[in-house]
Design an enzyme around this catalytic site. Structure first.
Site, mmCIF file in Angstrom:
data_model
loop_
_atom_site.group_PDB
_atom_site.id
_atom_site.type_symbol
_atom_site.label_atom_id
_atom_site.label_comp_id
_atom_site.label_asym_id
_atom_site.label_seq_id
_atom_site.Cartn_x
_atom_site.Cartn_y
_atom_site.Cartn_z
ATOM 1 N N GLU A 1 6.610 -1.101 -28.334
ATOM 2 C CA GLU A 1 5.707 -2.034 -29.046
ATOM 3 C C GLU A 1 6.509 -3.110 -29.769
ATOM 4 O OE1 GLU A 1 2.222 -2.131 -30.082
ATOM 5 O OE2 GLU A 1 1.625 -0.645 -28.592
ATOM 6 N N CYS B 1 2.711 8.243 -20.453
ATOM 7 C CA CYS B 1 2.271 7.332 -21.518
ATOM 8 C C CYS B 1 2.206 5.953 -20.888
ATOM 9 C CB CYS B 1 3.267 7.338 -22.672
ATOM 10 S SG CYS B 1 2.933 6.091 -23.937
ATOM 11 N N CYS C 1 -4.922 5.416 -21.413
ATOM 12 C CA CYS C 1 -4.070 5.980 -22.456
ATOM 13 C C CYS C 1 -3.973 7.473 -22.167
ATOM 14 C CB CYS C 1 -4.727 5.734 -23.817
ATOM 15 S SG CYS C 1 -3.957 6.628 -25.177
ATOM 16 N N ASP D 1 -7.141 1.463 -24.391
ATOM 17 C CA ASP D 1 -5.925 2.156 -24.834
ATOM 18 C C ASP D 1 -5.892 2.024 -26.350
ATOM 19 O OD1 ASP D 1 -3.307 3.353 -24.755
ATOM 20 O OD2 ASP D 1 -2.392 1.376 -24.891
ATOM 21 N N SER D 2 -4.920 2.705 -26.961
ATOM 22 C CA SER D 2 -4.731 2.559 -28.400
ATOM 23 C C SER D 2 -4.230 1.149 -28.737
ATOM 24 C CB SER D 2 -3.696 3.575 -28.876
ATOM 25 O OG SER D 2 -2.509 3.402 -28.132
ATOM 26 N N HIS E 1 2.618 3.161 -22.111
ATOM 27 C CA HIS E 1 3.641 2.217 -22.565
ATOM 28 C C HIS E 1 4.889 2.294 -21.676
ATOM 29 C CE1 HIS E 1 1.328 1.930 -26.256
ATOM 30 N NE2 HIS E 1 2.158 1.011 -26.714
HETATM 31 N N1 DGL Z 1 -0.411 4.315 -24.604
HETATM 32 C C1 DGL Z 1 -0.578 5.578 -25.300
HETATM 33 C C2 DGL Z 1 -0.556 6.719 -24.285
HETATM 34 O O1 DGL Z 1 -0.566 6.517 -23.070
HETATM 35 C C3 DGL Z 1 0.536 5.870 -26.293
HETATM 36 C C4 DGL Z 1 0.657 5.059 -27.513
HETATM 37 C C5 DGL Z 1 0.076 5.691 -28.756
HETATM 38 O O2 DGL Z 1 0.647 6.657 -29.282
HETATM 39 O O3 DGL Z 1 -0.940 5.181 -29.187
HETATM 40 O O4 DGL Z 1 -0.540 7.859 -24.691
#
Ligand code: DGL
Length: 264
Positions: free
Chosen positions: A152, A184, A74, A11-12, A186
């Site tokens: 975050e 997402c 992600c 993931d990011s 998150h």
């Molecule tokens: N976890 C990332 C996603 O599912 C989002 C966070 C980011 O913008 O890096 O898109």
């Protein structure tokens, strides 16, 4: 490749740890190698070309760790970099993204229904959910760029998070949706909060259970399910900070030791 080979997850940042947690809960004998590309966080604000470049670098790293499967944990990367990641991997590595297992479920379970999707700008602008669902459901998409940074920073279950979430959910685009997809990785952290706001009137779905089940299915079908974990899980980031290390506990529910690795 032995069945004890690890599962690579990237993931990011820490959002994908919610996927790693779901995988560990369903498949506790699997070894995980996690990569959080904190140097390039947030992906949601990056161009598709940049996200593709990062995905190639990370999948090359995970390949070098002999992963039998790689999960793009992600949505932003799943939206725009699935094909390039696929092309970068040998055929015997199982590649999964967070979008396909969830949308397959929604296609059949919410046929002809009004379905909402929230996610980063990269995900929503890619129209990936729209394209995968529009033959089956009526899709309403909304980018919600404040949510990932808010999460975050640990703003969940408080006044700030409920104000931001309610403001987004009250957007007329989402009016009348029968299901809301959390596009997402998150957002599982605010799944309960969204449930509370909707008071059961809307089915809220994140991808974690679906991707873990899909992994189990594909590992079983290819006879690659691990019988016992031989090596400990490993967690890598491209930029290590103290706050990130603290956040991993919050996302993963346990402390993890982060190692920094520079890919380019
Ligand atoms: N976890 C990332 C996603 O599912 C989002 C966070 C980011 O913008 O890096 O898109």
């Amino acid at each position: 490749m032995p069945s004890s080979a690890p599962i690579g997850i990237f993931d990011s940042g820490i959002g994908g740890l919610t996927v790693a947690k779901a995988v560990k809960e369903l498949l506790p004998k699997e070894q995980i190698i996690y990569f959080g590309d904190t140097l390039h966080l947030p992906y949601g604000e990056k161009s598709a070309n940049s996200i593709r470049r990062y995905a190639i670098e990370i999948s090359t790293f995970l390949k070098s760790k002999n992963c039998k499967s790689i999960l793009i944990a992600c949505n932003s990367a799943s939206s725009v970099a699935n094909d390039v990641t696929w092309n970068n991997l040998a055929n015997d590595i199982i590649l999964l993204n967070v979008i396909d297992p969830l949308t397959r479920y929604v296609q059949t379970s919410f046929n002809n229904e009004l379905v909402g999707v929230i996610g980063t700008k990269a995900t929503i602008n890619s129209k990936v959910y729209q394209n995968k669902l529009e033959k089956h459901c009526i899709v309403r998409s909304l980018s919600t760029p404040l949510l990932a940074p808010m999460i975050e920073e640990g703003f969940i279950n408080n006044k700030i998070s409920s104000t931001v979430i309610e403001e987004y959910l009250n957007n007329p685009i989402l009016k009348g949706v029968k299901a809301l997809l959390l596009g997402c990785t998150h957002y599982p952290m605010i799944h309960n909060e969204i449930d509370r706001i909707y008071k059961g009137a809307v089915t809220v779905l994140d991808s974690n259970t679906w991707i873990a089940l899909e992994l189990q299915k594909q590992l079983t079908a290819t006879d690659k399910l691990s019988l016992a974990q031989e090596n400990p899980d490993e967690f890598y980031v491209s930029d290590k900070t103290d706050s990130f290390e603290r956040s991993t506990r919050f996302f993963f529910g346990q402390s993890v030791e982060l190692k920094e690795v520079k890919l380019s």
